[in-house]
Design a protein around this motif. Sequence first.
Motif, mmCIF file in Angstrom:
data_model
loop_
_atom_site.group_PDB
_atom_site.id
_atom_site.type_symbol
_atom_site.label_atom_id
_atom_site.label_comp_id
_atom_site.label_asym_id
_atom_site.label_seq_id
_atom_site.Cartn_x
_atom_site.Cartn_y
_atom_site.Cartn_z
ATOM 1 N N ALA A 145 4.954 0.359 1.294
ATOM 2 C CA ALA A 145 3.811 1.071 2.187
ATOM 3 C C ALA A 145 4.573 2.119 3.112
ATOM 4 C CB ALA A 145 3.279 -0.103 2.978
ATOM 5 N N ARG A 159 6.402 5.198 0.635
ATOM 6 C CA ARG A 159 5.351 5.768 -0.300
ATOM 7 C C ARG A 159 3.868 6.329 0.299
ATOM 8 N NH1 ARG A 159 6.856 4.427 -5.688
ATOM 9 N NH2 ARG A 159 9.130 4.769 -5.509
ATOM 10 N N TYR A 160 3.545 5.598 1.333
ATOM 11 C CA TYR A 160 2.199 5.923 1.866
ATOM 12 C C TYR A 160 1.897 6.943 2.803
ATOM 13 C CZ TYR A 160 0.902 1.765 -0.721
ATOM 14 O OH TYR A 160 0.593 0.841 -1.895
ATOM 15 N N TRP A 207 0.436 -0.320 -10.985
ATOM 16 C CA TRP A 207 1.251 -1.420 -10.650
ATOM 17 C C TRP A 207 2.228 -1.651 -11.827
ATOM 18 C CZ3 TRP A 207 0.488 -5.045 -14.782
ATOM 19 C CH2 TRP A 207 -0.477 -5.046 -15.442
ATOM 20 N N LEU A 253 -7.107 3.302 -6.837
ATOM 21 C CA LEU A 253 -5.557 3.438 -6.244
ATOM 22 C C LEU A 253 -5.796 3.217 -4.459
ATOM 23 C CD1 LEU A 253 -3.208 4.805 -7.597
ATOM 24 C CD2 LEU A 253 -3.705 6.909 -6.516
ATOM 25 N N ARG A 254 -6.945 3.785 -4.039
ATOM 26 C CA ARG A 254 -6.955 3.333 -2.648
ATOM 27 C C ARG A 254 -6.994 1.672 -2.369
ATOM 28 N NH1 ARG A 254 -8.294 6.824 1.406
ATOM 29 N NH2 ARG A 254 -9.210 5.340 3.271
ATOM 30 N N ARG A 310 -3.574 0.255 -2.648
ATOM 31 C CA ARG A 310 -2.640 0.749 -1.554
ATOM 32 C C ARG A 310 -3.266 -0.350 -0.349
ATOM 33 N NH1 ARG A 310 -1.428 6.811 -0.350
ATOM 34 N NH2 ARG A 310 -0.230 7.139 -2.271
ATOM 35 N N VAL A 364 -1.753 -3.819 -1.002
ATOM 36 C CA VAL A 364 -0.478 -3.719 -0.757
ATOM 37 C C VAL A 364 0.122 -3.804 0.844
ATOM 38 C CG1 VAL A 364 1.835 -2.478 -0.705
ATOM 39 C CG2 VAL A 364 0.506 -2.706 -2.666
ATOM 40 N N LEU A 365 -0.626 -3.040 1.711
ATOM 41 C CA LEU A 365 -0.403 -2.970 3.130
ATOM 42 C C LEU A 365 -0.785 -4.256 3.804
ATOM 43 C CD1 LEU A 365 0.900 -1.104 5.095
ATOM 44 C CD2 LEU A 365 -1.426 0.190 5.359
#
Lengths: 262, 306
Positions: free
Chosen positions: A85, A88-89, A172, B13-14, B17, B20-21
Amino acid sequence: MRRFGPLHMTALAAGLAFLYLPMLILIAYSFNASRLVTVWGGFSTRWYASLLQNQPLLDAAWLSLQVAFVSATIATILALLAAVALVRYGRFRGRTLFSGMIGAPLIMPEVVTGLSLLLLFVALGLDRGFWTVTIAHVTLTMCFATVVIQSRLVAFDASLEEAAQDLGAPPWKAFLTVTLPILAPAVAAAWMLAFTLSLDDLVIASFTTGPSATTLPMRLYSAVRLGVTPEINAASTILIAFVAIVVVSASLVVKRELVTRP
Amino acid sequence: MSAPPVAGERGRLRAGRVLVLALPYLWLAAFFLAPFAIVARMSLSDSARALPPYAPHWEGLSRLGAFLSALDFENYALLASDTLYLDAYLSSVRLAAFATLLALAVGFPLAYAMARAPRQWQPALLVAVILPFWTSFLIRIYAWIGILRPQGFLDAVAQGLGLTDAPLGIMNTDAAVLIGMVYSYLPFMVLPVYAALERIDRSLLEAAADLGSPPWKSFWTITVPLAAPGIVAGCLLVFIPAIGEFVIPDLLGGPDTLMIGKVLWTEFFSNRDWPLSSAVAVVLLAVLLLPVIVFQRALKAREGSR
């Protein structure tokens, strides 16, 4: 150009002696036959044998290994997600708070972390024991683990993962089959760091555990407060040897991997 | 280049994310942020309301409302009025500062020699410095008890050499605490200083020598300024954990050794005064944040001036 001279050699030897002599003395006296720690009574391994009879210490060691294994595994998974996070984000809402929460436990005094987690567990009415210590250790060690994985991920070439995605791999899958194998040494190092930090922790465990779960450092601490005994020397020697073997072999593996990689 | 994702794909995709966060974020919010809110609240409540420590007397969060109405700054007033706490804060800062200077005095020559050592030695030297850091903290302090205690290893060596007959009496003093701190935190000083020294371009020193600069002058005008960020980082890495230290003053210090981490521990475990120890924790954090903020300001100023 000044080269590596005798003065440098002396500084190096003195520094390393300062780091290692105390531990070498401790190890030497663990093989002392005499109960008097300062008097050398000949070589003996009797204190190692008497360790095996010390059931409370063995129980504590087993509990500590379990806590360290479970907490290091959870911490490494969370750290991997956190590192992805952060690297990459780019900018996301709450990023400042997130990186602050990752960084803060690194400088937080252990007494403060321990006290605050205990107050939380009491407020939630959780029974204190194995799981509260494990949760506390995950919180502490995931931040160290994140720093380790993050530094490797920053250096990683993201175009490899993009290429996999262009070839049709879902994100993934690209991560698991391309990025993760390359990150593996950093993930392993992070897990080891988390494991040893958990195995070593006295203060946070003292705050967050209950009467049913006494960890190895807590047992050693109460023994150490009563004085120096050859038995504690023997237990310490085993722990030092364990850590030394793991760290040295890990560093050899990483080095070989770096050498064989183009 | 990837093809621009279609709308459904972008949504997925969002969602990925966010997933993951969310896990690490929620974990830290629950087990790092929320506890501090509780500590801050606890520090403002009366000790009688939070006692006894073991019974879950305030059942969950529902009682916090009643709690809030009884908040006051009594504990902070006590911290300010009783000189024990002020003395403990000052003595923690003093001992940590001394330990930092000593660690620099011991660590800099070691880091300098490491940076100068032949290339092929350096990985092994790095492992040698990092290895003690991986070894149990408690065991490393215990090793010093065996050395420093009366009739311990150091006394035996000193008497064997005929230097002294009386015990040296270092154990259970502030000197023992300083030795323990320098020993425990030395790797934190050596690693950043070594990293800074190792990056220095040696041709700068050669150029200075060619222009007639004596080695000591090149050292002060080239090496030290270029190593400054590493030195500052090393000092912070020693100073900050040393202030809140509990194990070292408890095991190596004497009854006069006053450190704030030890005071917090005693208030909590011996006196069972949870609100007061929470107030001690809040003030301790404030004391720690100060050097960090000063460091970040200095870093920004340094970047700005370039």
